[in-house]
Design a protein around this motif. Structure first.
Motif, PDB file in Angstrom:
ATOM      1  N   PRO A 217      28.114  58.868  31.376  1.00  0.00           N
ATOM      2  CA  PRO A 217      27.783  57.486  31.569  1.00  0.00           C
ATOM      3  C   PRO A 217      27.596  56.971  33.018  1.00  0.00           C
ATOM      4  O   PRO A 217      28.437  57.562  33.930  1.00  0.00           O
ATOM      5  CB  PRO A 217      28.831  56.382  30.884  1.00  0.00           C
ATOM      6  N   PRO A 218      26.391  56.201  33.474  1.00  0.00           N
ATOM      7  CA  PRO A 218      26.557  55.995  34.968  1.00  0.00           C
ATOM      8  C   PRO A 218      27.672  54.919  35.294  1.00  0.00           C
ATOM      9  O   PRO A 218      28.325  54.229  34.515  1.00  0.00           O
ATOM     10  CB  PRO A 218      25.436  55.027  35.140  1.00  0.00           C
ATOM     11  N   VAL A 219      28.215  55.263  36.526  1.00  0.00           N
ATOM     12  CA  VAL A 219      29.183  54.272  37.149  1.00  0.00           C
ATOM     13  C   VAL A 219      28.652  53.139  37.573  1.00  0.00           C
ATOM     14  O   VAL A 219      27.725  53.244  38.329  1.00  0.00           O
ATOM     15  CB  VAL A 219      30.142  55.081  38.086  1.00  0.00           C
ATOM     16  N   ASP A 220      29.286  51.892  37.335  1.00  0.00           N
ATOM     17  CA  ASP A 220      28.736  50.665  37.681  1.00  0.00           C
ATOM     18  C   ASP A 220      29.483  50.421  39.135  1.00  0.00           C
ATOM     19  O   ASP A 220      30.463  50.231  39.125  1.00  0.00           O
ATOM     20  CB  ASP A 220      29.340  49.569  36.664  1.00  0.00           C
ATOM     21  N   ARG A 221      28.494  50.645  40.043  1.00  0.00           N
ATOM     22  CA  ARG A 221      28.703  50.154  41.462  1.00  0.00           C
ATOM     23  C   ARG A 221      28.463  48.828  41.811  1.00  0.00           C
ATOM     24  O   ARG A 221      28.376  48.565  43.012  1.00  0.00           O
ATOM     25  CB  ARG A 221      28.117  51.051  42.365  1.00  0.00           C
ATOM     26  N   SER A 222      28.372  47.919  41.029  1.00  0.00           N
ATOM     27  CA  SER A 222      28.182  46.574  41.515  1.00  0.00           C
ATOM     28  C   SER A 222      29.242  45.916  42.179  1.00  0.00           C
ATOM     29  O   SER A 222      30.369  46.331  42.044  1.00  0.00           O
ATOM     30  CB  SER A 222      27.938  45.651  40.305  1.00  0.00           C
TER      31      SER A 222
ATOM     32  N   THR B   1      32.084  44.447  40.059  1.00  0.00           N
ATOM     33  CA  THR B   1      32.919  45.580  39.233  1.00  0.00           C
ATOM     34  C   THR B   1      34.032  45.935  40.434  1.00  0.00           C
ATOM     35  O   THR B   1      34.977  46.497  40.223  1.00  0.00           O
ATOM     36  CB  THR B   1      32.026  46.591  38.868  1.00  0.00           C
TER      37      THR B   1
ATOM     38  N   ASN C 297      36.546  43.919  41.019  1.00  0.00           N
ATOM     39  CA  ASN C 297      37.588  43.765  40.187  1.00  0.00           C
ATOM     40  C   ASN C 297      38.331  45.181  40.052  1.00  0.00           C
ATOM     41  O   ASN C 297      39.782  44.995  39.720  1.00  0.00           O
ATOM     42  CB  ASN C 297      36.808  43.586  38.779  1.00  0.00           C
ATOM     43  N   THR C 298      37.886  46.222  40.192  1.00  0.00           N
ATOM     44  CA  THR C 298      38.837  47.313  40.158  1.00  0.00           C
ATOM     45  C   THR C 298      39.613  47.318  41.297  1.00  0.00           C
ATOM     46  O   THR C 298      41.031  47.566  40.977  1.00  0.00           O
ATOM     47  CB  THR C 298      37.850  48.818  40.336  1.00  0.00           C
TER      48      THR C 298
END
Length: 93
Positions: free
Chosen positions: A16-21, A24, A27-28
């Motif tokens: 699955p693609p990694v969310d780089r927004s 996000t 949050n991480t």
């Protein structure tokens, strides 16, 4: 290998693609820093708990009438009685 089997194999290999927004990523980073801070606080609490007996004695040392019992050898007791060893307190107690 038929087309259905190759399609199934290709689906398994796709991650699955990694969310780089930005939200996000923020949050991480916050979650990671909070976990590190929680670990540091836990280490500090453990260290303070180990030092509690000594900390309690420091507070009592300034009180008038405080008595500290020390386990020493008979030779040391003789030296204290003769005046070779003098027990004193400094400005820290």
């Amino acid at each position: 290998m038929n087309s259905d089997e190759s399609l199934t194999k290709a689906e398994k290999e796709i991650t699955p693609p990694v969310d780089r927004s930005p939200l996000t990523l923020l949050n991480t980073a916050i979650r990671q820093n909070c976990n590190e801070a929680d670990n540091a606080i836990a280490d500090i609490i453990k260290a303070v708990k180990r030092q509690i007996p000594e900390m309690a004695q420091i507070g009592k040392a300034a009180d008038t009438g405080f008595r500290l019992v020390v386990d020493v050898s008979d030779e040391t007791l003789r030296d204290i009685d003769r005046g070779d060893i003098k027990l004193t307190t400094d400005k820290n107690g």
